[in-house]
Design a protein around this motif. Sequence first.
Motif, PDB file in Angstrom:
ATOM      1  N   MET A  94       0.928  -1.262  -0.080  1.00 30.61           N
ATOM      2  CA  MET A  94       0.004  -0.148  -0.061  1.00 30.61           C
ATOM      3  C   MET A  94       0.769   1.087  -0.017  1.00 30.61           C
ATOM      4  SD  MET A  94      -3.300   0.520  -0.063  1.00 30.61           S
ATOM      5  CE  MET A  94      -3.873   2.324  -0.370  1.00 30.61           C
ATOM      6  N   SER A  95       0.588   2.270  -0.892  1.00 27.06           N
ATOM      7  CA  SER A  95       1.309   3.117  -0.984  1.00 27.06           C
ATOM      8  C   SER A  95       0.681   4.326   0.005  1.00 27.06           C
ATOM      9  CB  SER A  95       1.603   3.978  -2.257  1.00 27.06           C
ATOM     10  OG  SER A  95       0.309   4.548  -2.566  1.00 27.06           O
ATOM     11  N   GLY A  96       1.499   5.512   0.000  1.00 22.56           N
ATOM     12  CA  GLY A  96       0.938   6.499   0.765  1.00 22.56           C
ATOM     13  C   GLY A  96       0.378   7.514   0.051  1.00 22.56           C
ATOM     14  N   ALA A  97       0.427   8.659   0.049  1.00 22.89           N
ATOM     15  CA  ALA A  97      -0.453   9.501  -0.732  1.00 22.89           C
ATOM     16  C   ALA A  97      -0.379   9.254  -2.082  1.00 22.89           C
ATOM     17  CB  ALA A  97       0.022  11.108  -0.353  1.00 22.89           C
ATOM     18  N   ALA A  98      -1.430   9.892  -2.983  1.00 21.76           N
ATOM     19  CA  ALA A  98      -1.433   9.665  -4.363  1.00 21.76           C
ATOM     20  C   ALA A  98      -0.141  10.025  -4.923  1.00 21.76           C
ATOM     21  CB  ALA A  98      -2.447  10.399  -5.019  1.00 21.76           C
ATOM     22  N   GLY A  99       0.380   9.210  -5.956  1.00 22.77           N
ATOM     23  CA  GLY A  99       1.691   9.716  -6.264  1.00 22.77           C
ATOM     24  C   GLY A  99       2.773   9.048  -5.924  1.00 22.77           C
TER      25      GLY A  99
ATOM     26  N   LEU B 247      -3.351  -3.832   1.323  1.00 23.65           N
ATOM     27  CA  LEU B 247      -4.440  -3.200   0.765  1.00 23.65           C
ATOM     28  C   LEU B 247      -5.822  -3.375   1.741  1.00 23.65           C
ATOM     29  CD1 LEU B 247      -6.119  -1.294  -1.168  1.00 23.65           C
ATOM     30  CD2 LEU B 247      -6.327  -3.274  -2.764  1.00 23.65           C
TER      31      LEU B 247
ATOM     32  N   TYR C  38      -5.759  -1.836   5.024  1.00 20.22           N
ATOM     33  CA  TYR C  38      -6.260  -0.437   4.957  1.00 20.22           C
ATOM     34  C   TYR C  38      -7.692  -0.034   4.663  1.00 20.22           C
ATOM     35  CZ  TYR C  38      -6.123   4.214   3.063  1.00 20.22           C
ATOM     36  OH  TYR C  38      -6.577   5.775   2.943  1.00 20.22           O
TER      37      TYR C  38
ATOM     38  N   HIS D 136       4.862   5.605  -4.955  1.00 15.85           N
ATOM     39  CA  HIS D 136       5.018   4.156  -5.930  1.00 15.85           C
ATOM     40  C   HIS D 136       5.212   3.126  -5.185  1.00 15.85           C
ATOM     41  CE1 HIS D 136       6.142   7.617  -9.240  1.00 15.85           C
ATOM     42  NE2 HIS D 136       5.061   7.687  -8.937  1.00 15.85           N
ATOM     43  N   GLY D 137       4.377   2.909  -4.064  1.00 15.95           N
ATOM     44  CA  GLY D 137       4.663   1.654  -3.513  1.00 15.95           C
ATOM     45  C   GLY D 137       4.257   0.487  -4.081  1.00 15.95           C
ATOM     46  N   ASP D 138       4.882  -0.961  -3.822  1.00 16.42           N
ATOM     47  CA  ASP D 138       4.368  -1.904  -4.549  1.00 16.42           C
ATOM     48  C   ASP D 138       3.044  -2.251  -3.970  1.00 16.42           C
ATOM     49  OD1 ASP D 138       7.749  -3.488  -4.297  1.00 16.42           O
ATOM     50  OD2 ASP D 138       6.706  -2.495  -5.799  1.00 16.42           O
ATOM     51  N   GLY D 139       2.656  -2.144  -2.970  1.00 15.04           N
ATOM     52  CA  GLY D 139       1.387  -2.173  -2.432  1.00 15.04           C
ATOM     53  C   GLY D 139       1.078  -3.776  -2.652  1.00 15.04           C
TER      54      GLY D 139
END
Lengths: 57, 373
Positions: free
Chosen positions: A1-6, A16, A19, A8-11
């Motif tokens: 899971m990435s942080g804020a939009a933009g 997910l 979250y 680039h985490g693998d997530g």
Amino acid sequence: MSGAAGDHGDGGRDDLLRYLDRECAIALATQGRLAVLLIELRRVDRLQALLKGPPPT
Amino acid sequence: MTLSLVLERLRPALRPEDRVAAISDEQICLVLPRIAHPTQAVLAAVKCLRALDRPIAHEGGTAVLRPCVGIATVPEHPADPAQLLMAVDVARRIAGSREEGYHVYQSEDNVEAEVYHGLDIDLERAIRANELTVHYQPQIELSSGRPVAAEALLRWRHPTAGPIPPSTMVGIAERTGLIASLTFWVLNTVLRNAAQLRKEGIIPNLSVNLSTRALVDAELPDLVDQALRTWSVPPGQITLEITESSMIGDAERSMAMLTRLKGTGVGLSIDDFGTGYSSLAYLKRFPLDELKIDRLFVAGLLTDRGDHQIVRSVIDLSHNFELRAVAEGVEEPATLEELKRMGCDLAQGFLMARPMGEREFRAWWLDKGGTHA
């Protein structure tokens, strides 16, 4: 899971789910609303390869 | 192409509090907390689609995307995270077949997804392995009573799921990007059959259905032309059927596509005429050859005054625009007689013949004295 939009985490699916679990609970508790969007990036060049279709027999 | 380039494109479409997760190389999940209304999610989806509309340059070349977006919101949809992801995945599958490219999950969406789960991959395999078949349903010229044409109908008998309805098959092909491949397979097969039949002196006009999504493929006229040349079939022997709804989405684009298709020499027909919202102006502008009267109106021809008037009007309309009128779904002798009396040009339906495989069609055609060289 990435942080804020933009970011680039693998997530991962597990991240997910965790979250979403938290955000769904917040949305229900606060009578708020949450949206989930699933974007599929269909590449056209894959389709172009398939365009050749079966050879005439 | 790396996901980072895609995410860079998406960034302006999102708020700082929105979250992004890469599910795979081809799927991205966005979580939008604290939205005021479900339409805000739709707006975000539209923004994302627009952001990905232009080709993306990367080290390996340029990627052209045809993205689609599934949408689900809480509290309107399941608040359980796993169920929510399933819902948005179902919506994503449906979005793939939608002109607008997005779909908001509805509770009834699950049915099709459960029944046909897994067929997406199988269709690609079936196309490659030539497992699909084309059946032909003859069309009779009412003035002479002789068969002169036939509609090609795609059939797929899945090894475990059994016969798959054509609408489902086309839906799968549209949402998985296989529609161009499927269209070419059908064209190729029909033209191969036409070429074989011609050698035996059997010359039916053959109709091929085109889906809405196939019509937006700019390469379609070239594919049609290529297939005609490959099999040396005169283009006048082939008719492409389109639906009313596929014409009215973008009139100018439809006009350009139909003009290019017409330029290959094939005939053009509007299928299920009367069920959509065609403007009469389109009939004047578009290079058409035929209108097919929807089976619903034909079924009520003898019992429903409104249906009778509609059929009457479509036949007159066809002739006023110098088009052929074809009645679908003829099942009763009295209906056939009435259509003949009304001046309808062609008819097809179970009364004359059910759809049949190529070999059976050949025998039927010869037995009924169909068009022969």
